[in-house]
Motif scaffolding. Structure first.
Motif, short mmCIF file in Angstrom:
data_model
loop_
_atom_site.label_atom_id
_atom_site.label_comp_id
_atom_site.label_asym_id
_atom_site.label_seq_id
_atom_site.Cartn_x
_atom_site.Cartn_y
_atom_site.Cartn_z
N THR A 91 5.02 58.82 -54.33
CA THR A 91 6.03 57.83 -53.96
C THR A 91 5.60 57.05 -52.74
O THR A 91 5.16 57.60 -51.74
N VAL A 92 5.75 55.71 -52.83
CA VAL A 92 5.50 54.83 -51.69
C VAL A 92 6.80 54.13 -51.35
O VAL A 92 7.54 53.69 -52.23
N GLY A 93 7.10 54.05 -50.07
CA GLY A 93 8.27 53.32 -49.60
C GLY A 93 7.83 52.03 -48.96
O GLY A 93 6.96 52.03 -48.08
N ILE A 94 8.42 50.92 -49.40
CA ILE A 94 8.02 49.61 -48.88
C ILE A 94 9.23 48.95 -48.24
O ILE A 94 10.16 48.50 -48.92
N ILE A 143 15.62 50.54 -55.70
CA ILE A 143 16.04 49.66 -54.60
C ILE A 143 17.06 50.39 -53.73
O ILE A 143 18.03 50.96 -54.24
N ARG A 144 16.83 50.36 -52.43
CA ARG A 144 17.77 50.97 -51.48
C ARG A 144 18.13 49.94 -50.42
O ARG A 144 17.27 49.16 -49.98
N ALA A 145 19.39 49.95 -49.99
CA ALA A 145 19.86 48.95 -49.03
C ALA A 145 20.18 49.60 -47.68
O ALA A 145 20.94 50.58 -47.62
N PHE A 146 19.59 49.08 -46.63
CA PHE A 146 19.92 49.46 -45.25
C PHE A 146 19.19 48.51 -44.31
O PHE A 146 18.31 47.74 -44.72
N LYS A 147 19.57 48.55 -43.04
CA LYS A 147 18.89 47.77 -42.02
C LYS A 147 18.06 48.70 -41.15
O LYS A 147 18.46 49.85 -40.90
N ASP A 158 16.37 58.82 -44.45
CA ASP A 158 16.58 59.26 -45.83
C ASP A 158 15.65 58.52 -46.79
O ASP A 158 15.13 59.11 -47.74
N PHE A 159 15.41 57.25 -46.52
CA PHE A 159 14.57 56.43 -47.38
C PHE A 159 13.13 56.95 -47.43
O PHE A 159 12.51 57.00 -48.50
N ILE A 160 12.58 57.35 -46.30
CA ILE A 160 11.17 57.74 -46.24
C ILE A 160 10.96 59.24 -46.49
O ILE A 160 9.81 59.69 -46.53
#
Length: 315
Positions: A3-6, A55-59, A68-70
């Motif tokens: 998994t890669v997070g961009i 797709i994930r939404a946050f600032k 949580d995303f990474i």
């Protein structure tokens, strides 16, 4: 499947990075700032292997959703800082999201147990905040590479200053944490041009190409480029994505920062090429790309090819 997070993976550069990792068989997570603005990321679902896209939404200013995303990512790409030239509130629009966002990102990755590689999409502004003007003490014809001393000026555009400071934050983090369990490196593109993968009309990069193609000067900054026929070092957006992928998947690059650049042309010659005419002058190589070609094994497209790709799609 790794998994890669961009972060910012639906923008002009980020979309190409997302496409590259999907094509290479990765599970790809992309962050957006507002899940309800689907027009900003819907084009990603037209890409090959988009069934592996999430797709994930946050600032970036919000630390908990970033962590949580990474959490399950082996590779993380940070391409989420704003590129804006028309700015009313530099602190709110540029400095806070760029610098505080970078600080939050570094705090989040420092507490992750899965990450193996982090790549920052920096900018030539992290090397010279006067770009496209020469760094202090240099002329338009003096070459520039990664051996140069980084140059900044308080008179530079706020975007450039924010990118320069963010890079300092990254360098300090690397220096303060010599035993990191993962590698960090950066890529610093010059002016990124080429065809957009989306139909969005709010991209600064594609917008600047449109302005130069049509000789439009909406502000004093753009007018000065025309008046002085300023030389621009250009790099193809697809080459930036390839270099980012190589940086993310090649070991032994910790703490390096690569200039991503092809050729330099004056702005009127860029206008000529965007309108399918030959430039008056030959290309020069001012910002050098030797280090990226050696370490990342990439050959950069000629600027003529890049501008042809854009202008064939836009009238």
């Amino acid at each position: 499947m790794e998994t890669v997070g961009i972060i910012g993976g639906s923008g002009f550069i980020g979309s190409y990075i997302t496409r590259k990792f999907l094509e290479e068989g990765y599970e790809v997570k992309v962050s957006v700032t507002n899940i309800h603005k689907s027009e900003k990321y819907q084009h990603l679902f037209d890409l090959k292997n988009s069934e592996n896209l999430n797709i994930r939404a946050f600032k970036l200013e919000d630390l908990d959703p970033l962590k949580d995303f990474i959490e399950d990512c082996g590779i993380v790409i940070h391409s989420g800082t704003p590129f804006q030239l028309d700015v009313k509130d530099p602190q709110a629009e540029l400095f806070n999201p760029t610098i505080q966002g970078t600080q939050n990102f570094l705090e989040a990755i420092n507490k992750s147990s899965n990450i193996k590689k982090v790549v920052f999409i920096a900018s030539v502004a992290a090397w010279n905040t006067n770009f496209p003007m020469p760094a202090g003490g240099k002329s338009f014809t003096d070459t520039f590479d990664e051996k140069e001393v980084r140059y900044t000026s308080k008179d530079s555009h706020p975007y450039s200053q924010a990118k320069f400071i963010a890079n300092q934050v990254v360098e300090k983090f690397i220096s303060d944490n010599p035993e990191l369990p993962f590698e960090i490196c950066s890529v610093s593109p010059v002016m990124v041009m080429g065809k957009s993968l989306s139909n969005r009309e709010d991209s600064t990069s594609t917008g600047l190409q449109f302005l130069i193609k049509n000789k439009i000067a909406p502000d004093e900054f753009i007018q000065r480029l025309y008046d002085n026929n300023v030389p621009f070092a250009v790099v193809d957006v697809e080459d930036v994505a390839i270099a980012t992928y190589k940086a993310a998947t090649t070991k032994g690059l910790h703490s390096k920062d690569y200039l991503l650049t092809s050729e330099t042309y004056k702005v009127w010659d860029i206008h000529q090429m965007l309108n399918h005419r030959e430039p008056q002058e030959k290309a020069k190589v001012i910002y050098k790309n030797d280090l990226a070609k050696m370490d990342l094994e990439i050959q950069f497209k000629p600027v003529k090819e890049t501008l042809r790709s854009y202008s064939e799609e836009i009238t």
